[in-house]
Design a protein around this motif. Structure first.
Motif, PDB file in Angstrom:
ATOM      1  N   CYS A   1      -0.653  -4.451   8.276  1.00  9.52           N
ATOM      2  CA  CYS A   1      -1.673  -3.517   7.798  1.00  9.52           C
ATOM      3  C   CYS A   1      -2.110  -3.840   6.366  1.00  9.52           C
ATOM      4  N   SER A   2      -1.290  -4.592   5.639  1.00  8.81           N
ATOM      5  CA  SER A   2      -1.706  -5.020   4.296  1.00  8.81           C
ATOM      6  C   SER A   2      -2.042  -6.510   4.270  1.00  8.81           C
ATOM      7  N   ALA A   3      -2.259  -7.096   5.444  1.00  7.80           N
ATOM      8  CA  ALA A   3      -2.517  -8.539   5.506  1.00  7.80           C
ATOM      9  C   ALA A   3      -3.802  -8.929   4.785  1.00  7.80           C
ATOM     10  N   LEU A   4      -4.825  -8.081   4.802  1.00  3.21           N
ATOM     11  CA  LEU A   4      -6.052  -8.399   4.067  1.00  3.21           C
ATOM     12  C   LEU A   4      -5.745  -8.644   2.593  1.00  3.21           C
ATOM     13  N   LEU A   5      -4.912  -7.807   2.044  1.00  4.30           N
ATOM     14  CA  LEU A   5      -4.566  -7.924   0.637  1.00  4.30           C
ATOM     15  C   LEU A   5      -3.691  -9.146   0.376  1.00  4.30           C
ATOM     16  N   PHE A   6      -2.725  -9.389   1.264  1.00  2.00           N
ATOM     17  CA  PHE A   6      -1.778 -10.469   1.022  1.00  2.00           C
ATOM     18  C   PHE A   6      -2.399 -11.840   1.296  1.00  2.00           C
ATOM     19  N   VAL A   7      -3.305 -11.920   2.255  1.00  2.00           N
ATOM     20  CA  VAL A   7      -4.032 -13.176   2.446  1.00  2.00           C
ATOM     21  C   VAL A   7      -4.944 -13.424   1.250  1.00  2.00           C
ATOM     22  N   THR A   8      -5.633 -12.401   0.790  1.00  2.00           N
ATOM     23  CA  THR A   8      -6.493 -12.549  -0.385  1.00  2.00           C
ATOM     24  C   THR A   8      -5.702 -13.093  -1.572  1.00  2.00           C
ATOM     25  N   ASN A   9      -4.468 -12.593  -1.747  1.00  2.00           N
ATOM     26  CA  ASN A   9      -3.643 -13.016  -2.878  1.00  2.00           C
ATOM     27  C   ASN A   9      -2.843 -14.284  -2.593  1.00  2.00           C
ATOM     28  N   GLY A  10      -2.922 -14.802  -1.357  1.00  3.04           N
ATOM     29  CA  GLY A  10      -2.195 -16.016  -1.021  1.00  3.04           C
ATOM     30  C   GLY A  10      -0.706 -15.824  -0.893  1.00  3.04           C
TER      31      GLY A  10
ATOM     32  N   ALA B   1      -0.455   1.290   1.045  1.00  2.00           N
ATOM     33  CA  ALA B   1       0.897   1.835   1.196  1.00  2.00           C
ATOM     34  C   ALA B   1       1.854   0.761   1.688  1.00  2.00           C
ATOM     35  N   SER B   2       1.401  -0.054   2.642  1.00  2.00           N
ATOM     36  CA  SER B   2       2.218  -1.161   3.122  1.00  2.00           C
ATOM     37  C   SER B   2       2.501  -2.140   1.996  1.00  2.00           C
ATOM     38  N   GLY B   3       1.491  -2.417   1.183  1.00  2.00           N
ATOM     39  CA  GLY B   3       1.703  -3.291   0.038  1.00  2.00           C
ATOM     40  C   GLY B   3       2.600  -2.657  -1.009  1.00  2.00           C
ATOM     41  N   MET B   4       2.408  -1.369  -1.276  1.00  4.38           N
ATOM     42  CA  MET B   4       3.197  -0.680  -2.292  1.00  4.38           C
ATOM     43  C   MET B   4       4.682  -0.704  -1.955  1.00  4.38           C
ATOM     44  N   ALA B   5       5.013  -0.639  -0.665  1.00  4.96           N
ATOM     45  CA  ALA B   5       6.413  -0.701  -0.272  1.00  4.96           C
ATOM     46  C   ALA B   5       7.050  -1.987  -0.785  1.00  4.96           C
ATOM     47  N   ARG B   6       6.333  -3.091  -0.616  1.00  2.00           N
ATOM     48  CA  ARG B   6       6.882  -4.378  -1.054  1.00  2.00           C
ATOM     49  C   ARG B   6       6.822  -4.542  -2.563  1.00  2.00           C
ATOM     50  N   TRP B   7       5.782  -4.035  -3.179  1.00  2.00           N
ATOM     51  CA  TRP B   7       5.712  -4.119  -4.637  1.00  2.00           C
ATOM     52  C   TRP B   7       6.866  -3.341  -5.270  1.00  2.00           C
ATOM     53  N   GLY B   8       7.248  -2.245  -4.626  1.00  2.70           N
ATOM     54  CA  GLY B   8       8.397  -1.487  -5.120  1.00  2.70           C
ATOM     55  C   GLY B   8       9.675  -2.297  -5.056  1.00  2.70           C
ATOM     56  N   VAL B   9       9.834  -3.089  -3.995  1.00  2.00           N
ATOM     57  CA  VAL B   9      11.001  -3.972  -3.884  1.00  2.00           C
ATOM     58  C   VAL B   9      10.963  -5.010  -4.997  1.00  2.00           C
ATOM     59  N   GLY B  10       9.799  -5.639  -5.182  1.00  2.00           N
ATOM     60  CA  GLY B  10       9.678  -6.677  -6.198  1.00  2.00           C
ATOM     61  C   GLY B  10       9.992  -6.170  -7.590  1.00  2.00           C
ATOM     62  N   GLY B  11       9.599  -4.915  -7.876  1.00  2.00           N
ATOM     63  CA  GLY B  11       9.865  -4.325  -9.183  1.00  2.00           C
ATOM     64  C   GLY B  11      11.176  -3.597  -9.255  1.00  2.00           C
TER      65      GLY B  11
END
Length: 430
Positions: free
Chosen positions: A185-194, A346-356
């Motif tokens: 569901c956050s693939a648009l964002l993650f593909v955009t960012n590579g 929200a899908s992206g935020m879950a992973r960004w929370g892990v990264g931070g």
């Protein structure tokens, strides 16, 4: 040994050759194409090709969290001793070789060009890439060798994670099932960012950079901040209520009249609803605390609200016309709700929370599953979800310029709807 460019490399085998691990590589599945490309270049003795792969990927190095928190922009290269070299080395890892994030240590991320520029003569004499794996190799770090690294990195502007690429982990990231659906569901964002679309155990651009980005873009500096934002996104509370009001008016009209809605009709009904709500606000209200007086609104305020919503309706209509021309929407189709903008983030935020390190991988997985469920409940296909997400992104950022905020995500949409490896072509919507 020396390759044709005068670059020395040492492997882990007892004979010092870089390509053999006593048969363990025969069944080895590389975590991602990056590690496979490194391994194959190593087998060929193609060290120029090996460094070309490194030059287009982030390289991660472990550091104590206390140091990262105390001096965020300072990186100390921790030395390890390699008996086969008789020297100390510093270790870097490609994304697929990283362990799951834990509280400590954390990882710093840099490009090959960055390492070449900041490495000092007092730092370890050797660099180890993915030590302990079949793709490992050791390289000297003299000024001459570091100059060679920079030549391989030339033209890449020192950037890792090239934008617009579909990347995935084939080991360590789900490819099917509910978690993979939520991640997609956050693939648009993650593909955009590579970035890898299915990396749940997410390191991103490294601990320090992930925390910096969360603070800059979201104002997140604590775990409580992250939890509040995450919940708001999962409940679609951050998408503009004005957008949703306008879209709901059209959705209701479409259901009532069984088809498309003329732009003027949409605007007229929106105005009538706004004026009716303003009249209703004048009336006293019965609440649990008794009778509350009405709140009359100035005519100028109501007229300004009407004008604003009508301008918004025009913007939405123009975006959708462009979407149809670019294949995001079919003829006669329209976006019913922009909540996908929140669910994808929200899908992206879950992973960004892990990264931070604001949440655990387990907490992130729970949030990703919720994002996937909410998306399935509100949309009927990946394509419908995509158009809604892109509309939200454009309304938020693009200002009808149809610039990078639109073009980048349109390119990601095309990748995700055509690439055979795309999760959107391999994971059923429901």
């Amino acid at each position: 040994m020396l390759n044709g460019e005068g670059l020395a490399a040492a492997g882990s085998g007892q004979d010092g050759e870089p390509g053999h691990h006593d048969g363990t590589t025969a069944s080895w599945q590389a975590p991602s194409p990056t590690e496979r490309e490194l391994y194959e270049a190593k087998l060929r003795g193609d060290w120029s090709g090996y460094f070309d792969v490194l030059a287009r990927n982030c390289l991660y190095m472990a550091e104590p969290r206390a140091l990262a928190d105390a001096v965020p922009r300072r990186m100390e290269f921790t030395p390890y001793y390699a008996p086969q070299l008789g020297h100390q080395y510093a270790a870097v890892y490609t994304e697929g070789m990283l362990p799951a994030p834990v509280a400590d240590p954390v990882y710093f991320s840099g490009s090959l060009d960055w390492y070449a520029r900041v490495w000092a003569d007092s730092d370890p004499e050797w660099l180890a890439v993915n030590p302990g794996s079949p793709s490992e190799a050791f390289f000297p770090t003299s000024p001459a060798h570091r100059a060679l690294w920079r030549r391989h990195a030339a033209g890449g502007e020192g950037r890792c994670h090239p934008r617009g690429q579909l990347r995935a982990l084939h080991v360590g990231g789900p490819l099917h099932g509910p978690v993979a659906h939520g991640l997609a569901c956050s693939a648009l964002l993650f593909v955009t960012n590579g970035e890898s679309w299915n990396s749940l155990a997410y390191h991103g651009h490294g601990y320090t950079e992930e925390r910096r980005r969360l603070q800059e873009w979201w104002g997140i500096t604590t775990r409580e901040d992250w939890r509040r934002i995450q919940e708001s996104l999962l409940n679609a509370e951050m998408v503009s209520s004005v957008w949703e009001f306008a879209l709901q008016i059209r959705r209701s009209l479409s259901l009532d009249f069984g088809g498309s809605v003329e732009l003027d009709h949409w605007r007229q009904v929106a105005e009538r609803v706004i004026r009716a709500n303003a009249e209703h606000a004048k009336e006293p209200r019965i609440t649990a605390d008794g009778v509350s007086p009405g709140r009359p609104r100035e005519d100028s305020e109501v007229m300004a609200q009407v004008a604003g919503v009508q301008r918004l309706i025009g913007r939405i209509a123009r975006y959708e016309a462009r979407f149809r021309a670019d294949g995001l929407l079919g003829e006669g189709q329209f976006v019913r709700t922009a909540e996908a903008w929140d669910y994808g983030r929200a899908s992206g935020m879950a992973r960004w929370g892990v990264g931070g390190r604001y949440c655990t991988v387990q907490e992130a997985e729970s949030a990703v599953l919720r994002a996937g469920r909410a998306s399935r409940m509100n949309y009927r296909s990946w394509k419908e979800f995509s158009a809604a997400y892109i509309l939200g992104r454009c309304l938020h950022f693009d200002e009808e310029e149809f610039g990078d905020w639109y073009e980048d995500v349109l390119a990601a949409h095309r990748v995700l709807t055509t690439d055979p490896g795309s999760p959107w072509l391999n994971i059923p919507w429901k």
